[in-house]
Motif scaffolding. Structure first.
Motif, mmCIF file in Angstrom:
data_model
loop_
_atom_site.group_PDB
_atom_site.id
_atom_site.type_symbol
_atom_site.label_atom_id
_atom_site.label_comp_id
_atom_site.label_asym_id
_atom_site.label_seq_id
_atom_site.Cartn_x
_atom_site.Cartn_y
_atom_site.Cartn_z
ATOM 1 N N ALA A 62 50.131 44.208 48.096
ATOM 2 C CA ALA A 62 51.463 44.214 46.692
ATOM 3 C C ALA A 62 52.784 44.457 47.139
ATOM 4 O O ALA A 62 53.486 44.282 46.544
ATOM 5 C CB ALA A 62 50.673 46.105 47.645
ATOM 6 N N THR A 79 52.398 47.184 34.971
ATOM 7 C CA THR A 79 52.276 47.351 36.207
ATOM 8 C C THR A 79 50.928 46.836 36.992
ATOM 9 O O THR A 79 50.432 47.975 37.739
ATOM 10 C CB THR A 79 53.441 47.293 37.303
ATOM 11 O OG1 THR A 79 53.427 49.489 36.363
ATOM 12 C CG2 THR A 79 54.990 47.098 36.706
ATOM 13 N N LEU A 81 50.409 50.369 36.851
ATOM 14 C CA LEU A 81 50.111 52.199 37.191
ATOM 15 C C LEU A 81 50.369 52.976 36.830
ATOM 16 O O LEU A 81 50.273 54.454 36.761
ATOM 17 C CB LEU A 81 51.655 52.284 38.362
ATOM 18 C CG LEU A 81 51.966 50.328 39.348
ATOM 19 C CD1 LEU A 81 53.687 50.339 39.300
ATOM 20 C CD2 LEU A 81 50.744 50.848 40.369
ATOM 21 N N TRP A 154 46.172 46.262 44.294
ATOM 22 C CA TRP A 154 48.023 45.933 43.524
ATOM 23 C C TRP A 154 48.291 44.769 43.101
ATOM 24 O O TRP A 154 48.882 43.948 42.200
ATOM 25 C CB TRP A 154 49.150 47.337 43.260
ATOM 26 C CG TRP A 154 50.110 47.168 42.680
ATOM 27 C CD1 TRP A 154 49.771 46.963 40.787
ATOM 28 C CD2 TRP A 154 51.097 47.093 42.912
ATOM 29 N NE1 TRP A 154 51.044 47.775 40.177
ATOM 30 C CE2 TRP A 154 52.301 47.177 41.109
ATOM 31 C CE3 TRP A 154 52.124 46.929 43.422
ATOM 32 C CZ2 TRP A 154 53.164 47.394 40.990
ATOM 33 C CZ3 TRP A 154 52.978 47.068 43.457
ATOM 34 C CH2 TRP A 154 54.461 47.474 42.124
ATOM 35 N N GLY A 158 46.459 43.284 40.180
ATOM 36 C CA GLY A 158 47.210 44.303 39.486
ATOM 37 C C GLY A 158 47.479 43.068 39.501
ATOM 38 O O GLY A 158 48.907 43.034 37.695
ATOM 39 N N ILE A 231 45.145 50.414 38.097
ATOM 40 C CA ILE A 231 45.207 49.686 38.968
ATOM 41 C C ILE A 231 43.695 50.272 39.830
ATOM 42 O O ILE A 231 43.010 50.623 41.301
ATOM 43 C CB ILE A 231 46.406 49.241 39.743
ATOM 44 C CG1 ILE A 231 45.317 48.018 41.148
ATOM 45 C CG2 ILE A 231 46.402 50.277 40.894
ATOM 46 C CD1 ILE A 231 45.147 47.108 40.791
#
Length: 300
Positions: A62, A79, A81, A154, A158, A231
């Motif tokens: 991350a 992203t 998110l 992530w 991600g 994610i």
């Protein structure tokens, strides 16, 4: 190669270098300090050190994701998110349920294959309301593992996987991404994580098995991440996989006889027993992921 793809390769390389370096440097240093493998040594201090190292390592991808975006001025679009439920409820449910189902199925498989001559209720006499309560508490407590699981997801799903999907076809991206993820675990595997150090072909067999497992997991994790564009489902899958698998179920519900029989297996045998249902999930996920979207084709 187009300039856009060159930039994607550059960003991917920077991300991977930052992701790989910390554990590759830290684990040999700790091994030298304590004089034994971090995850299979006898020093009592190693239990705490190994746990903290694992948590630190899981957060590194991350951080690598964040640093790469900043260094290369990529910005923070796409992203993963966000939270997107509408029309994606099935994938969110799968993220919560599939690994739990795999754990229970793995427990049954251990009994059916490796505990011949032992009745099911003799192997697992502790499946009762009290221990089910303990299991549910473990499920609730596992939310602590969500945060380091997010740290990995992530990074890998991600950031790494979207970049690989830009550079190559879906099947290749899933396989290559899984292998990269497996190789990232190599310092941990060499230090005894997952398989110990006492198995045929150490450490190369363990690294190979970890790469195989990561390819299988990558199929499912990439599917839910790309389908939900979020994610968090993959983070829940990773959390449950790390905290509520068949091995933990065995310690909660298994008899001394059952646990002893499983302990007699070498780590590679146990690995294949535990990943049988993971492989089934992976095949289904792989097919669903590479399947062409008919609605997109019809709109062209």
């Amino acid at each position: 190669m187009s300039s856009k793809k060159k930039l994607t390769v550059k960003r991917l390389v920077i991300f991977l270098v930052i992701s790989f370096l910390p554990l590759s440097m830290l684990i040999p240093i700790l091994w030298a300090v304590y004089g034994e493998p971090l995850y299979s040594g006898k020093n009592e201090q190693l239990a705490v050190i190994s746990y903290l190292t694992g948590v630190f390592g899981m957060m590194v991808p991350a951080v690598a994701h964040l640093i790469t975006r900043l260094v290369t001025k990529e910005g923070f679009d796409n992203t993963y998110l966000g939270v997107h439920f509408k029309g994606k409820e099935g994938y969110w449910f799968a993220a919560m349920a599939v690994k739990l189902i795999e754990g229970w199925a793995g427990l049954f498989l251990l009994w059916a294959v490796f505990m011949k001559g032992t009745a099911f209720n003799e192997a697992y006499p502790n499946i009762n309301m009290q221990n089910m309560g303990a299991y549910l508490l473990q499920l609730a407590a596992s939310i602590i593992i969500f945060f380091p699981a997010f740290g990995e997801e992530w990074g890998w799903r991600g950031y790494m996987m979207p970049k690989l999907l830009e550079l190559m076809p879906k099947p290749a991206a899933v396989i290559v991404g899984g292998i990269i993820w497996g190789l990232w675990h190599a310092p941990l595997t060499i230090a005894g994580h997952n398989f110990g150090t006492d198995y045929p072909g150490y450490p190369f067999t363990g690294i190979l098995m970890m790469c195989l497992f990561c390819v299988l997991m990558n199929c499912f994790l990439t599917l839910v991440t790309e389908k939900t564009r979020s994610i968090y489902p993959a983070s829940f899958i990773h959390m449950i996989n790390n905290s509520l698998g068949a091995a933990i179920l065995l310690t909660v519900f298994g008899s001394e006889t059952a646990i002893k029989k499983v302990q007699e297996l070498n780590s590679i045998e146990l690995f294949f027993a535990m990943t049988c249902f993971t492989a089934m999930t992976a095949v289904i996920s792989f097919v669903l992921f590479i399947k062409k979207d008919k609605s997109k084709i019809e709109s062209i």
